[in-house]
Design an enzyme around this catalytic site. Sequence first.
Site, PDB file in Angstrom:
ATOM      1  N   PRO A 188      33.468  -7.343  16.501  1.00  0.00           N
ATOM      2  CA  PRO A 188      32.531  -6.389  17.105  1.00  0.00           C
ATOM      3  C   PRO A 188      33.263  -5.077  17.405  1.00  0.00           C
ATOM      4  O   PRO A 188      34.373  -5.094  17.938  1.00  0.00           O
ATOM      5  CB  PRO A 188      32.090  -7.096  18.383  1.00  0.00           C
ATOM      6  CG  PRO A 188      32.343  -8.544  18.133  1.00  0.00           C
ATOM      7  CD  PRO A 188      33.554  -8.586  17.239  1.00  0.00           C
ATOM      8  N   GLU A 189      32.670  -3.971  16.989  1.00  0.00           N
ATOM      9  CA  GLU A 189      33.323  -2.672  17.164  1.00  0.00           C
ATOM     10  C   GLU A 189      32.625  -1.867  18.261  1.00  0.00           C
ATOM     11  O   GLU A 189      31.712  -2.363  18.905  1.00  0.00           O
ATOM     12  CB  GLU A 189      33.335  -1.935  15.821  1.00  0.00           C
ATOM     13  CG  GLU A 189      34.094  -2.719  14.758  1.00  0.00           C
ATOM     14  CD  GLU A 189      34.078  -2.044  13.383  1.00  0.00           C
ATOM     15  OE1 GLU A 189      34.141  -0.819  13.317  1.00  0.00           O
ATOM     16  OE2 GLU A 189      33.999  -2.785  12.379  1.00  0.00           O
ATOM     17  N   LYS A 197      37.497  -1.729  21.782  1.00  0.00           N
ATOM     18  CA  LYS A 197      36.671  -2.873  21.431  1.00  0.00           C
ATOM     19  C   LYS A 197      36.761  -3.977  22.482  1.00  0.00           C
ATOM     20  O   LYS A 197      36.326  -5.091  22.250  1.00  0.00           O
ATOM     21  CB  LYS A 197      37.102  -3.406  20.049  1.00  0.00           C
ATOM     22  CG  LYS A 197      36.903  -2.361  18.944  1.00  0.00           C
ATOM     23  CD  LYS A 197      37.192  -2.921  17.566  1.00  0.00           C
ATOM     24  CE  LYS A 197      38.639  -2.798  17.193  1.00  0.00           C
ATOM     25  NZ  LYS A 197      38.928  -3.165  15.795  1.00  0.00           N
ATOM     26  N   HIS A 200      28.644 -18.521  35.020  1.00  0.00           N
ATOM     27  CA  HIS A 200      27.350 -18.761  35.676  1.00  0.00           C
ATOM     28  C   HIS A 200      27.120 -17.698  36.739  1.00  0.00           C
ATOM     29  O   HIS A 200      27.996 -17.461  37.577  1.00  0.00           O
ATOM     30  CB  HIS A 200      27.348 -20.111  36.420  1.00  0.00           C
ATOM     31  CG  HIS A 200      27.576 -21.307  35.554  1.00  0.00           C
ATOM     32  ND1 HIS A 200      26.553 -22.093  35.086  1.00  0.00           N
ATOM     33  CD2 HIS A 200      28.722 -21.856  35.067  1.00  0.00           C
ATOM     34  CE1 HIS A 200      27.057 -23.096  34.366  1.00  0.00           C
ATOM     35  NE2 HIS A 200      28.366 -22.970  34.338  1.00  0.00           N
ATOM     36  N   ARG A 219      42.309  -7.929   4.587  1.00  0.00           N
ATOM     37  CA  ARG A 219      40.875  -8.109   4.363  1.00  0.00           C
ATOM     38  C   ARG A 219      40.450  -7.248   3.195  1.00  0.00           C
ATOM     39  O   ARG A 219      41.269  -6.861   2.368  1.00  0.00           O
ATOM     40  CB  ARG A 219      40.106  -7.782   5.630  1.00  0.00           C
ATOM     41  CG  ARG A 219      40.422  -6.408   6.192  1.00  0.00           C
ATOM     42  CD  ARG A 219      39.893  -6.259   7.585  1.00  0.00           C
ATOM     43  NE  ARG A 219      40.704  -7.043   8.521  1.00  0.00           N
ATOM     44  CZ  ARG A 219      40.480  -7.091   9.819  1.00  0.00           C
ATOM     45  NH1 ARG A 219      39.453  -6.462  10.318  1.00  0.00           N
ATOM     46  NH2 ARG A 219      41.268  -7.779  10.621  1.00  0.00           N
TER      47      ARG A 219
END
Length: 293
Positions: free
Chosen positions: A11-12, A66, A110, A268
């Site tokens: 997530p960026e 991030k 919680h 990648r």
Amino acid sequence: MDSSGQTEGVPELPEVEALAAYLRERAVDHAIARIDVAAIGVLKTYDPTPLALHGALVTGATRHGKFLDLDVDGIHLVTHLARAGWLHYRDSLPAAPPKPGRGPIALRVHLDDESGFDLTEAGTKKSLAVYLVRDPSEVPGIARLGPDALSISDAEFAERIRGQRGQIKGVLTDQTVLAGVGNAYSDEILHVAKLSPFALAYRLSDEDVTRLYGALRSVLTDAVERSIGQGAATLKAEKRSGLRVHARTGLPCPVCGDLVREVSFADRSLQYCPTCQTGGKPLADRRMSKLIR
Ligand SMILES: [Zn+2]
């Protein structure tokens, strides 16, 4: 439903910004009832312990690059979601703690209204990291961050980019140079800027750097606008739907219709459009040619 495959990536900035906004809306002004640690390796700090947060009020939620930062009355629960990590918010959490070492749930928070969230990690490569600190800068990854990609000025951006010897793809995703941009949005930014991902940063012209800064601003602002207001559950689909080249190998470029290509980069792969970015010439896959040689 939630594949968390490689196309999602880490997530960026836009997704983490939206998660922070979501937590500001849902969690702030609630007390933490309990924290369940289901994967012991996820917690990277020893003091304070999760017990210190029980009964304490959530006072803020923000983002550093991030990293997601939940402020619990002066103690920060900082999360780096990594490649297969995610946050699942639930209106009603089961009372029984998750079974340690089983399933994707690493940590469960919680809140006092029975809602709360799970930090999860799919897959076997465990890189989700949670830190409990009194100051966010105690997290090594945060201490090293360069200026934030959403707030950096054009002059500072130009200076930092020009000071780098590497290829622009690697420079944009180096969190010490610029905080918040990862593999997906760097592909998008370079496509909008019409720059080759392999261009050397220090060799970019003034015009290139100006165009790159404009692309950085427009791609990120647009993605943040689309992401904010999305629940944690729909954010990934929203990210995917807005992409022009990233994770779209073999599909037509939305600008020129040429087919999006893929080439390996570091550990990648990256995607780009040859017509828009590299003068119509496909980039050579260096990792492949190394293997063949
Ligand atoms: Zn194109």
